[in-house]
Scaffold this active site. Structure first.
Site, mmCIF file in Angstrom:
data_model
loop_
_atom_site.group_PDB
_atom_site.id
_atom_site.type_symbol
_atom_site.label_atom_id
_atom_site.label_comp_id
_atom_site.label_asym_id
_atom_site.label_seq_id
_atom_site.Cartn_x
_atom_site.Cartn_y
_atom_site.Cartn_z
ATOM 1 N N ASP A 108 -11.703 144.686 34.429
ATOM 2 C CA ASP A 108 -11.459 145.812 33.511
ATOM 3 C C ASP A 108 -12.761 146.131 32.778
ATOM 4 O O ASP A 108 -13.368 145.251 32.165
ATOM 5 C CB ASP A 108 -10.361 145.441 32.510
ATOM 6 C CG ASP A 108 -9.896 146.633 31.680
ATOM 7 O OD1 ASP A 108 -8.683 146.927 31.692
ATOM 8 O OD2 ASP A 108 -10.739 147.266 31.015
ATOM 9 N N ASP A 116 -10.436 152.450 35.117
ATOM 10 C CA ASP A 116 -11.455 151.418 34.844
ATOM 11 C C ASP A 116 -10.965 150.008 35.160
ATOM 12 O O ASP A 116 -11.511 149.034 34.650
ATOM 13 C CB ASP A 116 -11.915 151.501 33.379
ATOM 14 C CG ASP A 116 -11.009 150.747 32.423
ATOM 15 O OD1 ASP A 116 -9.792 150.720 32.654
ATOM 16 O OD2 ASP A 116 -11.535 150.175 31.457
ATOM 17 N N GLU A 117 -9.985 149.899 36.019
ATOM 18 C CA GLU A 117 -9.320 148.613 36.175
ATOM 19 C C GLU A 117 -8.880 148.409 37.629
ATOM 20 O O GLU A 117 -8.372 149.334 38.249
ATOM 21 C CB GLU A 117 -8.111 148.672 35.252
ATOM 22 C CG GLU A 117 -7.275 147.494 35.110
ATOM 23 C CD GLU A 117 -6.008 147.871 34.347
ATOM 24 O OE1 GLU A 117 -5.083 147.072 34.385
ATOM 25 O OE2 GLU A 117 -5.938 148.961 33.752
HETATM 26 P P1 TTP Z 1 -8.765 150.634 28.575
HETATM 27 O O1 TTP Z 1 -9.298 149.723 29.637
HETATM 28 O O2 TTP Z 1 -7.399 150.371 28.046
HETATM 29 O O3 TTP Z 1 -9.740 150.654 27.321
HETATM 30 P P2 TTP Z 1 -11.315 150.547 27.259
HETATM 31 O O4 TTP Z 1 -11.916 150.346 28.598
HETATM 32 O O5 TTP Z 1 -11.839 151.734 26.513
HETATM 33 O O6 TTP Z 1 -11.536 149.291 26.328
HETATM 34 P P3 TTP Z 1 -11.369 147.739 26.692
HETATM 35 O O7 TTP Z 1 -12.723 147.137 26.538
HETATM 36 O O8 TTP Z 1 -10.392 147.224 25.696
HETATM 37 O O9 TTP Z 1 -10.862 147.667 28.099
HETATM 38 O O10 TTP Z 1 -8.765 152.122 29.101
HETATM 39 C C1 TTP Z 1 -9.782 152.648 29.949
HETATM 40 C C2 TTP Z 1 -10.124 154.052 29.559
HETATM 41 O O11 TTP Z 1 -8.970 154.869 29.605
HETATM 42 C C3 TTP Z 1 -10.670 154.174 28.159
HETATM 43 O O12 TTP Z 1 -12.076 153.967 28.099
HETATM 44 C C4 TTP Z 1 -10.256 155.554 27.761
HETATM 45 C C5 TTP Z 1 -9.000 155.833 28.547
HETATM 46 N N1 TTP Z 1 -7.822 155.708 27.667
HETATM 47 C C6 TTP Z 1 -7.334 156.848 27.039
HETATM 48 O O13 TTP Z 1 -7.878 157.944 27.226
HETATM 49 N N2 TTP Z 1 -6.267 156.730 26.191
HETATM 50 C C7 TTP Z 1 -5.644 155.538 25.932
HETATM 51 O O14 TTP Z 1 -4.680 155.465 25.149
HETATM 52 C C8 TTP Z 1 -6.156 154.368 26.595
HETATM 53 C C9 TTP Z 1 -5.520 153.013 26.329
HETATM 54 C C10 TTP Z 1 -7.233 154.509 27.442
HETATM 55 MG MG MG Z 2 -11.166 148.861 29.880
#
Ligand code: TTP
Ligand code: MG
Length: 362
Positions: A13, A111-112
């Site tokens: 992730d 992103d995962e």
């Molecule tokens: P995530 O992997 O949940 O968040 P992140 O990568 O920003 O942070 P982390 O380090 O905790 O993993 O989500 C990936 C992307 O998806 C994030 O950068 C932006 C988008 N996203 C939204 O637009 N709205 C949301 O509510 C979430 C959870 C994510």
């Molecule tokens: Mg993320």
């Protein structure tokens, strides 16, 4: 029951993904709180935070929070709009790189991803070494950091990747899965949202260990088939395969009119039936889509395509219809007759089991 022994699953992730991409594009943002989302309009803005950098998280800012609240918490942050095209391109490159390291590869969001590396890992001294290699490659090629969880199944790998963010690496040895899971809050299980957490708490269940010790009958009585799922995950017995991401990039259909059409009501009827068809396929294939596209060809064969994307993937027919209609409207006042229209959806992802659980528990 198949044995989990010998399976090596990675969950990768990206860290604060959208914010990190913006930082890489503009190094002056390094070290600053960066918030991606709606325009804060000096605290009066509507809409929400997409994500934010870890510097901004220290102020209590988080995804899905109203942007006005984020502005109150951290007014000096750098606020940036969502540049989805850019993030999508970076995501595609990262995913291609991850795929190249795996026997089987399943992208779960922008992103995962899950990687089954059971065979590939044999070329390395340990799973840890392969995970570090992947982290290095992403850093070197894309200038981005990620967190990786390593475990013998998907659910434990996903939990593991979340524990040491950002730039984390957590390896769960096959014989220690339960030991690893037991002390963690039940909310760490993908799909256990706030409501589900409350229902579990009302039964005295707070940790994954407590969940694991419940009689299976009791859980299925309260939660139906999800009870079984929760029990399996909590006991480290979930065995879902890493499902190779679907090669289908888009789903669509088009219709050429028998005779060129000038009556917009006929066009709308046709659009409705195309939407129905595409939507049926979306459900059959178990997809979510982010982008809706239309194609339109006039009597003189001049052809246009238009598309519109949303941030959150969906499988709702209403969204498909609304976007398609909106896109087509641009051509309504053209005096030429229509020869063909088409509708398609793209930026697809599979509806995972966890996502069903997630929707159910909301
Ligand atoms: P995530 O992997 O949940 O968040 P992140 O990568 O920003 O942070 P982390 O380090 O905790 O993993 O989500 C990936 C992307 O998806 C994030 O950068 C932006 C988008 N996203 C939204 O637009 N709205 C949301 O509510 C979430 C959870 C994510
Ligand atoms: Mg993320």
């Amino acid at each position: 029951m198949k044995s989990l022994m010998g399976r090596v699953i990675f969950h990768v992730d990206m860290d604060s993904f959208f914010a990190s991409v913006e930082k890489r594009k503009n190094p002056a943002l390094e070290g600053l709180p960066v918030i991606i989302g709606a325009d804060p309009k000096g605290g009066k803005g509507r809409g929400v935070v997409s994500t934010c950098s870890y510097e901004a998280r220290k102020f209590g800012v988080h995804s899905a929070q109203p942007i006005s609240k984020a502005y109150k918490l951290c007014p000096h942050a750098v606020f940036l709009p969502v540049n989805m095209e850019l993030y999508q391109k970076v995501s595609e490159r990262v995913m291609a790189l991850l795929r190249s390291f795996s026997d089987r590869f399943e992208q779960v969001s922008i992103d995962e991803a899950f990687l089954d590396v059971s065979e590939k890992v044999k070329q390395y001294t340990s799973p840890q070494q392969l995970a570090e290699r992947i982290k290095d490659e992403i850093r070197r090629k894309e200038g981005l950091s990620c967190s990786i969880g390593v475990a013998p199944n998907k659910s434990a790998a996903k939990i593991a990747s979340s524990l040491r963010k950002p730039d984390g690496l957590t390896v769960v040895n096959p014989e220690k899965v339960k030991e690893f899971l037991n002390p963690l809050p039940a909310s760490k299980i993908s799909g256990v949202g706030r409501k589900m957490q409350e229902r579990l708490a009302s039964l005295g269940i707070k940790t994954i260990g407590q969940l694991a010790r419940q009689p299976l009958d009791k859980l299925t009585e309260h939660f139906g088939r999800w009870g079984l799922r929760l029990w399996e995950v909590a006991n480290g017995l979930e065995e879902d395969e890493v499902e190779d991401s679907y090669p289908i990039k888009s789903l669509g259909t088009e219709h050429t009119f028998e005779e060129d059409v000038g009556d917009w009501a006929v066009v709308e009827d046709c659009l409705n039936s195309l939407v129905e068809k595409v939507h049926r396929r979306v459900l059959e294939e178990g997809f979510l889509f982010r982008t809706v596209g239309v194609k339109i060809r006039f009597e003189d064969f001049e052809t246009f395509t238009r598309s519109k994307s949303r941030q959150i993937p969906t499988n709702q027919k209403e969204v498909l219809h609304e976007y398609a209609e909106l896109l087509l409207k641009e051509f309504k006042d053209d005096s030429r007759k229509l020869r063909l229209i088409g509708v398609k959806v793209s930026n697809l992802q599979k509806v995972g089991k966890t996502r069903n659980l997630l929707e159910w528990s909301r």
